[in-house]
Motif scaffolding. Structure first.
Motif, PDB file in Angstrom:
ATOM      1  N   TYR A 207      75.755  -3.931  17.439  1.00 23.45           N
ATOM      2  CA  TYR A 207      75.832  -2.722  16.628  1.00 23.45           C
ATOM      3  C   TYR A 207      75.990  -1.447  17.451  1.00 23.45           C
ATOM      4  N   LEU A 208      75.471  -1.459  18.673  1.00 26.32           N
ATOM      5  CA  LEU A 208      75.392  -0.230  19.453  1.00 26.32           C
ATOM      6  C   LEU A 208      75.570  -0.525  20.936  1.00 26.32           C
ATOM      7  N   SER A 209      76.277   0.386  21.617  1.00 29.56           N
ATOM      8  CA  SER A 209      76.417   0.293  23.069  1.00 29.56           C
ATOM      9  C   SER A 209      76.108   1.659  23.671  1.00 29.56           C
ATOM     10  N   VAL A 210      75.196   1.679  24.634  1.00 29.39           N
ATOM     11  CA  VAL A 210      74.834   2.920  25.322  1.00 29.39           C
ATOM     12  C   VAL A 210      74.979   2.683  26.823  1.00 29.39           C
ATOM     13  N   GLN A 211      75.804   3.486  27.477  1.00 31.82           N
ATOM     14  CA  GLN A 211      76.029   3.351  28.914  1.00 31.82           C
ATOM     15  C   GLN A 211      75.775   4.685  29.591  1.00 31.82           C
ATOM     16  N   ILE A 232      78.565   4.121  21.891  1.00 30.45           N
ATOM     17  CA  ILE A 232      79.557   3.547  20.975  1.00 30.45           C
ATOM     18  C   ILE A 232      78.828   2.968  19.762  1.00 30.45           C
ATOM     19  N   PHE A 233      79.089   3.533  18.598  1.00 32.72           N
ATOM     20  CA  PHE A 233      78.600   2.966  17.343  1.00 32.72           C
ATOM     21  C   PHE A 233      79.689   2.025  16.826  1.00 32.72           C
ATOM     22  N   LYS A 234      79.398   0.757  16.842  1.00 35.20           N
ATOM     23  CA  LYS A 234      80.406  -0.242  16.509  1.00 35.20           C
ATOM     24  C   LYS A 234      80.661  -0.279  15.003  1.00 35.20           C
ATOM     25  N   PRO A 235      81.849  -0.731  14.582  1.00 31.56           N
ATOM     26  CA  PRO A 235      82.188  -0.698  13.151  1.00 31.56           C
ATOM     27  C   PRO A 235      81.240  -1.552  12.321  1.00 31.56           C
TER      28      PRO A 235
END
Length: 480
Positions: A207-211, A232-235
């Motif tokens: 659901y979510l990616s934080v880098q 990144i908030f995934k669809p």
């Protein structure tokens, strides 16, 4: 002299048979409610008698009804029939119970007064509430309620089943934070100080990616700090398309990369400070302080992210539901928030953060100048403000912001000794406040340092701790 025994004019009318008959059902229901609330003071009720549940359901079905609204009579009669049916189901176990018989008489009188038929539709005590598909809290509440009611019904239908109704609990949340040189607080509340130079994933699930990207703070030191954050908030089908947010030093935007500030349909109402209300979307950005403080809210997955710039570097705080944080596969196992930093990237030693006892040779032309003043509790110091701090000087500056000498205080002292940048004091303070606003468990807020770091932090108090020992020694000498 007048009639004896009547001190209030018209009081005798209160005892008229017509008024007694008129208010009898109300009085009986009051008895039922009062005795149900204080059951031990009225009568001992066996566990099988469920008259209190019947009365509570009736009250919940009728409290919102008003005689001035169309359909009041129909809905009130439906609630009465449901109340009557409930009393019939528990009649056998409530035999001889005062509360039960008061309720039965009250129902009968109210049905007569309202001209309600005994036969007809009844109100449902568990009306179906449709969840909002793009509101995580609404979805999980609905799922929890249904799972609980199904398990409760199963437990009643099977006398050997007693634990099912407690097998479903409310969703839990996790917190992760990153600030300073950098200091990481993981989902498990482990506190680490790491190098992790370059780009590293903090969170990476379905659901979510934080880098984050970390760069060296000063030459001659392994400490790094964050100068770039990518989220990144995934669809999520039916709620939002993919949205990307990126912040770098001196560019903390109040919009996603595509220029939008929100995504999806409105899912809930938010009240402003001035009392105005707004319909908020599934995903939206709130700029709290232009260029310094941005919050991202993903209501469809229950995620809140706080991004700040303090001095030249960025801080991050995230709150996420536990079930979503665990939604990842084997290719996504490198997540600093989930597993912490690799051992080779750790500056601390198994949670112990050694403090430099003297200012290190940083290779900088550190300016010997007085500390600048700042007007607000979260305002950063000007760029270029660098000093050589002693341990006592660093502790004194950190004490101005952080009252409790916990791990955030230790991190503040470490950062000042390592970098000479006073902005890290404000970063530690802001990181602690963001943690307190997002961390779901207040009893886990405080983490205290261990080992020699504790003795360094509390060196001010060592003479005080030695004083009782000196007094004892003097007393023993005097008595010899």
């Amino acid at each position: 002299m007048g009639r004896a025994g009547c001190c209030c004019r018209g009081a005798e009318r209160l005892a008229s048979p017509s008024l007694v008959r008129r208010f009898r059902p109300l009085l009986l229901l009051i008895i039922a409610l009062c005795c149900g609330a204080h059951i031990g003071q009225c009568q001992v009720v066996t566990p099988q008698c469920r008259i209190q549940k019947c009365t509570t359901d009736f009250v919940s079905l009728t409290t919102h009804l008003s005689p001035a609204v169309d359909g009041f009579h129909t809905e009130f009669c439906k609630a009465l029939r449901a109340y009557s049916a409930c009393t019939q189901r528990t009649a056998k176990s409530c035999r001889g119970n005062l509360v039960f018989h008061s309720a039965v008489l009250g129902i009968s009188d109210l049905m007569t007064q309202r001209n309600c038929s005994r036969d007809g539709p009844t109100s449902s005590t568990h009306p179906e509430v449709q969840p909002e598909p793009c509101n995580y809290h609404s979805r999980t509440q609905h799922a929890h309620t249904h799972a609980h009611s199904h398990a409760h019904a199963h437990a009643h239908s099977n006398s050997h089943s007693h634990s099912h109704s407690h097998s479903h609990s409310q969703p839990g949340y996790l917190f992760c934070g990153l600030f300073g040189d950098p200091h990481l607080r993981t989902f498990k509340d482990n506190f680490q100080t790491c190098k992790v130079e370059g780009a590293w994933p903090l969170i990476d699930n379905d659901y979510l990616s934080v880098q984050v990207t970390n760069v060296p703070v000063v030459p001659g030191s392994s400490a790094t700090a964050t100068n770039k954050i990518t989220i990144i908030f995934k669809p999520y089908e039916g709620c939002t398309d993919q949205r990307v947010y990126q912040a770098v030093t001196d560019n903390l935007p109040a919009a996603f990369d595509d220029g939008t500030v929100s995504s999806g349909d409105p899912i809930h109402t938010l009240s402003d400070i001035d009392g105005a209300t707004r319909r908020m979307r599934a995903l939206w950005i709130s700029e709290r302080t232009p260029g310094n403080h941005v919050e991202l809210h993903a209501g469809y997955i229950g995620v809140t992210v706080i991004v700040r710039q303090l001095g030249r570097y960025l801080t991050l705080a995230v709150r996420i539901p536990e079930e979503l944080a665990q939604a990842y596969d084997a290719t996504q196992d490198l997540q600093l928030c989930l597993n912490g930093c690799p051992s080779g990237e750790r500056i601390d030693r198994a949670g112990h953060l050694p403090l430099p006892l003297s200012p290190p040779a940083l290779g900088l032309q550190l300016q010997q100048q007085r500390r600048p003043s700042f007007s607000s509790q979260t305002q950063a110091y000007p760029y270029g403000t660098a000093q050589v701090f002693s341990v006592e000087g660093a502790k004194q500056l950190c004490r101005e912001k952080l009252e409790v000498q916990d791990i955030y205080f230790l991190s503040c002292v470490f950062d000042l000794l390592t970098t000479g940048d006073a902005n890290f004091t404000v970063a530690a303070y802001s990181a602690q406040k963001d943690m307190e606003s997002l961390h779901p468990h207040q009893d886990r807020w405080r983490i205290y340092p261990s080992g020699s770091a504790t003795s360094i932090l509390h060196s001010d108090f060592q003479p005080v701790h030695r004083l009782p020992l000196l007094l004892l020694c003097a007393l023993s000498l005097a008595l010899m």
